[in-house]
Design a protein around this motif. Structure first.
Motif, PDB file in Angstrom:
ATOM      1  N   GLY A 204       0.830  -1.190   0.000  1.00  0.00           N
ATOM      2  CA  GLY A 204       0.000   0.000   0.000  1.00  0.00           C
ATOM      3  C   GLY A 204       0.866   1.242   0.000  1.00  0.00           C
ATOM      4  O   GLY A 204       2.081   1.175   0.220  1.00  0.00           O
ATOM      5  N   PRO A 205       0.285   2.404  -0.275  1.00  0.00           N
ATOM      6  CA  PRO A 205       1.075   3.639  -0.304  1.00  0.00           C
ATOM      7  C   PRO A 205       1.775   3.881   1.030  1.00  0.00           C
ATOM      8  O   PRO A 205       1.185   3.717   2.101  1.00  0.00           O
ATOM      9  N   ALA A 206       3.044   4.232   0.948  1.00  0.00           N
ATOM     10  CA  ALA A 206       3.849   4.419   2.159  1.00  0.00           C
ATOM     11  C   ALA A 206       5.085   5.222   1.815  1.00  0.00           C
ATOM     12  O   ALA A 206       5.415   5.422   0.630  1.00  0.00           O
ATOM     13  N   GLY A 207       5.783   5.683   2.819  1.00  0.00           N
ATOM     14  CA  GLY A 207       7.055   6.341   2.609  1.00  0.00           C
ATOM     15  C   GLY A 207       8.047   5.384   1.972  1.00  0.00           C
ATOM     16  O   GLY A 207       8.052   4.191   2.259  1.00  0.00           O
ATOM     17  N   VAL A 208       8.901   5.915   1.111  1.00  0.00           N
ATOM     18  CA  VAL A 208       9.863   5.080   0.413  1.00  0.00           C
ATOM     19  C   VAL A 208      10.790   4.381   1.400  1.00  0.00           C
ATOM     20  O   VAL A 208      11.126   3.198   1.245  1.00  0.00           O
ATOM     21  N   ALA A 209      11.212   5.089   2.436  1.00  0.00           N
ATOM     22  CA  ALA A 209      12.084   4.477   3.442  1.00  0.00           C
ATOM     23  C   ALA A 209      11.376   3.336   4.149  1.00  0.00           C
ATOM     24  O   ALA A 209      11.995   2.306   4.475  1.00  0.00           O
ATOM     25  N   VAL A 210      10.066   3.465   4.392  1.00  0.00           N
ATOM     26  CA  VAL A 210       9.282   2.400   5.023  1.00  0.00           C
ATOM     27  C   VAL A 210       9.222   1.188   4.104  1.00  0.00           C
ATOM     28  O   VAL A 210       9.403   0.041   4.534  1.00  0.00           O
ATOM     29  N   LEU A 211       8.973   1.432   2.819  1.00  0.00           N
ATOM     30  CA  LEU A 211       8.924   0.331   1.858  1.00  0.00           C
ATOM     31  C   LEU A 211      10.268  -0.401   1.810  1.00  0.00           C
ATOM     32  O   LEU A 211      10.314  -1.636   1.758  1.00  0.00           O
ATOM     33  N   ALA A 212      11.366   0.376   1.817  1.00  0.00           N
ATOM     34  CA  ALA A 212      12.694  -0.229   1.776  1.00  0.00           C
ATOM     35  C   ALA A 212      12.934  -1.090   3.010  1.00  0.00           C
ATOM     36  O   ALA A 212      13.519  -2.177   2.924  1.00  0.00           O
ATOM     37  N   ARG A 213      12.475  -0.626   4.170  1.00  0.00           N
ATOM     38  CA  ARG A 213      12.677  -1.384   5.402  1.00  0.00           C
ATOM     39  C   ARG A 213      11.902  -2.698   5.374  1.00  0.00           C
ATOM     40  O   ARG A 213      12.439  -3.754   5.722  1.00  0.00           O
ATOM     41  N   TYR A 214      10.644  -2.641   4.950  1.00  0.00           N
ATOM     42  CA  TYR A 214       9.855  -3.865   4.885  1.00  0.00           C
ATOM     43  C   TYR A 214      10.395  -4.824   3.838  1.00  0.00           C
ATOM     44  O   TYR A 214      10.371  -6.048   4.022  1.00  0.00           O
ATOM     45  N   ALA A 215      10.888  -4.290   2.722  1.00  0.00           N
ATOM     46  CA  ALA A 215      11.477  -5.154   1.705  1.00  0.00           C
ATOM     47  C   ALA A 215      12.664  -5.915   2.273  1.00  0.00           C
ATOM     48  O   ALA A 215      12.817  -7.121   2.059  1.00  0.00           O
ATOM     49  N   ALA A 216      13.504  -5.229   3.028  1.00  0.00           N
ATOM     50  CA  ALA A 216      14.668  -5.875   3.635  1.00  0.00           C
ATOM     51  C   ALA A 216      14.250  -6.920   4.656  1.00  0.00           C
ATOM     52  O   ALA A 216      14.803  -8.027   4.706  1.00  0.00           O
ATOM     53  N   LEU A 217      13.247  -6.604   5.477  1.00  0.00           N
ATOM     54  CA  LEU A 217      12.785  -7.537   6.499  1.00  0.00           C
ATOM     55  C   LEU A 217      12.173  -8.792   5.897  1.00  0.00           C
ATOM     56  O   LEU A 217      12.309  -9.894   6.443  1.00  0.00           O
ATOM     57  N   CYS A 218      11.493  -8.631   4.758  1.00  0.00           N
ATOM     58  CA  CYS A 218      10.758  -9.745   4.156  1.00  0.00           C
ATOM     59  C   CYS A 218      11.546 -10.452   3.058  1.00  0.00           C
ATOM     60  O   CYS A 218      11.038 -11.385   2.431  1.00  0.00           O
ATOM     61  N   GLY A 219      12.777 -10.010   2.816  1.00  0.00           N
ATOM     62  CA  GLY A 219      13.587 -10.657   1.798  1.00  0.00           C
ATOM     63  C   GLY A 219      13.125 -10.395   0.383  1.00  0.00           C
ATOM     64  O   GLY A 219      13.372 -11.199  -0.529  1.00  0.00           O
ATOM     65  N   VAL A 220      12.456  -9.266   0.167  1.00  0.00           N
ATOM     66  CA  VAL A 220      11.958  -8.914  -1.161  1.00  0.00           C
ATOM     67  C   VAL A 220      13.033  -8.152  -1.915  1.00  0.00           C
ATOM     68  O   VAL A 220      13.650  -7.233  -1.375  1.00  0.00           O
ATOM     69  N   SER A 221      13.248  -8.511  -3.173  1.00  0.00           N
ATOM     70  CA  SER A 221      14.234  -7.821  -3.994  1.00  0.00           C
ATOM     71  C   SER A 221      13.836  -6.362  -4.195  1.00  0.00           C
ATOM     72  O   SER A 221      12.685  -6.069  -4.498  1.00  0.00           O
ATOM     73  N   ALA A 222      14.796  -5.471  -4.015  1.00  0.00           N
ATOM     74  CA  ALA A 222      14.510  -4.043  -4.169  1.00  0.00           C
ATOM     75  C   ALA A 222      15.758  -3.327  -4.668  1.00  0.00           C
ATOM     76  O   ALA A 222      16.229  -2.365  -4.075  1.00  0.00           O
ATOM     77  N   CYS A 223      16.296  -3.821  -5.788  1.00  0.00           N
ATOM     78  CA  CYS A 223      17.459  -3.184  -6.385  1.00  0.00           C
ATOM     79  C   CYS A 223      17.032  -1.924  -7.135  1.00  0.00           C
ATOM     80  O   CYS A 223      15.847  -1.630  -7.268  1.00  0.00           O
ATOM     81  N   ALA A 224      17.999  -1.184  -7.620  1.00  0.00           N
ATOM     82  CA  ALA A 224      17.710   0.085  -8.282  1.00  0.00           C
ATOM     83  C   ALA A 224      16.762  -0.087  -9.465  1.00  0.00           C
ATOM     84  O   ALA A 224      15.851   0.722  -9.667  1.00  0.00           O
ATOM     85  N   SER A 225      16.946  -1.162 -10.241  1.00  0.00           N
ATOM     86  CA  SER A 225      16.088  -1.363 -11.415  1.00  0.00           C
ATOM     87  C   SER A 225      14.650  -1.646 -11.002  1.00  0.00           C
ATOM     88  O   SER A 225      13.700  -1.210 -11.661  1.00  0.00           O
ATOM     89  N   MET A 226      14.481  -2.361  -9.881  1.00  0.00           N
ATOM     90  CA  MET A 226      13.118  -2.642  -9.417  1.00  0.00           C
ATOM     91  C   MET A 226      12.460  -1.391  -8.858  1.00  0.00           C
ATOM     92  O   MET A 226      11.272  -1.152  -9.069  1.00  0.00           O
ATOM     93  N   TRP A 227      13.232  -0.588  -8.109  1.00  0.00           N
ATOM     94  CA  TRP A 227      12.666   0.689  -7.648  1.00  0.00           C
ATOM     95  C   TRP A 227      12.205   1.510  -8.841  1.00  0.00           C
ATOM     96  O   TRP A 227      11.129   2.118  -8.818  1.00  0.00           O
TER      97      TRP A 227
END
Length: 296
Positions: A204-227
């Motif tokens: 859902g809509p959220a701060g970019v830093a929040v999204l990055a934190r959850y991605a790291a916690l959940c093991g979701v890929s979030a490289c520059a190309s995916m962003w």
């Protein structure tokens, strides 16, 4: 309005959405309830810092609001068959639960006899208690400990076991940032003959830093190309991002061959924000609300 009784066709991807709501966020769900259609599925995650009583209380609250609670069960955190049976039976009796979601869980060493989600399904506890739907995880971006061949084999086995036990499988994916990866995975899923409904995880809509934190916690890929695919610039980590581009690309790429696909929202920026985003997106896309049952 969010409406989830049954997942909708691919051409109407926002017609049927589910929400993942932490047991601690029930007051926020209650505050947004008037904007969510009766019968919508609310998924309740299994968190290590919450006990079974908290999860059952959350399921009761969801049911009392007129929604369908879907509690998660983490195999490696369940200490015994008796604990599993007691929880499922109470969830059905006290909260009208018809749907559960099973996962292996994070611990490397099981607390009891269950090493993975399939071992929960094999107990027979769910169908005996009256559960009708069992959700299992899908991994479009891969899995931290399984290769592709093993992932497909495990998913097929779980879905087959659920069906053989007289229940309906749902496949719910982890949230992702690249719609093209999800579309490729959906195509591969259907080519393997797995035709069950899929709920694609969406942040859902959220701060970019929040999204990055959850991605790291959940093991979701979030490289520059995916962003970039998600519409986020690496230089704007203090901004807010919604899933507009992701959902646009996903909806545009879906065809009848992709089968039944809907969205499952992880409201990282808040439940009200996710519910509001869905309403705005549907209005912008021109979806009507005919037949939706609004709450009083």
């Amino acid at each position: 309005m969010i409406h989830i009784d049954k997942p909708g066709p691919a051409s109407d991807i926002t017609e049927a959405c589910s929400l993942e709501v932490n047991a601690k966020d029930m007051p926020a769900l209650a505050a947004a309830a008037a904007r969510i259609a009766t019968g919508s599925t609310i998924s309740i995650p299994y968190l290590a810092n919450q006990d079974n009583e908290a999860r059952l209380a959350a399921a009761r609250a969801v049911h009392e609001l007129g929604f369908e609670p879907m509690p998660h069960l983490s195999a490696r955190r369940i200490a015994s068959l008796a604990e599993l049976q007691a929880f499922v039976e109470r969830a059905v009796a006290e909260a009208g639960v018809k749907r559960c979601f099973v996962i292996a869980g994070d611990p490397s060493t099981p607390a009891g006899p269950f090493a993975d989600s399939h071992s929960l399904i094999d107990t027979g506890v769910f169908e005996r208690a009256g559960i009708q739907v069992v959700g299992v995880g899908g991994h479009p971006e891969g899995h931290p400990v399984m290769n592709a061949a093993d992932r497909w084999a495990v998913l097929e086995r779980k879905c087959r076991s659920i069906e053989q036990r007289g229940m309906a499988p749902w496949i719910v994916t982890q949230f992702a940032f690249d719609a093209d990866i999800v579309l490729t995975w959906l195509q591969a899923l259907r080519e393997r003959g797995i035709e069950h409904p899929v709920r694609v995880g969406v942040p859902g809509p959220a701060g970019v830093a929040v999204l990055a934190r959850y991605a790291a916690l959940c093991g979701v890929s979030a490289c520059a190309s995916m962003w970039s695919s998600y519409g986020i610039s690496i230089g704007k980590l203090f901004g807010t991002a919604g899933p507009d581009l992701f959902v646009d690309r996903l909806a545009a790429g879906l065809t009848a061959a992709h089968g039944t696909v809907s969205l499952h929202f992880f409201p990282f920026g808040g439940i009200a924000q996710s519910v509001g985003w869905i309403a705005q997106y549907r209005a912008r896309a021109g979806h009507g609300h005919a037949g939706a049952q609004r709450r009083a």
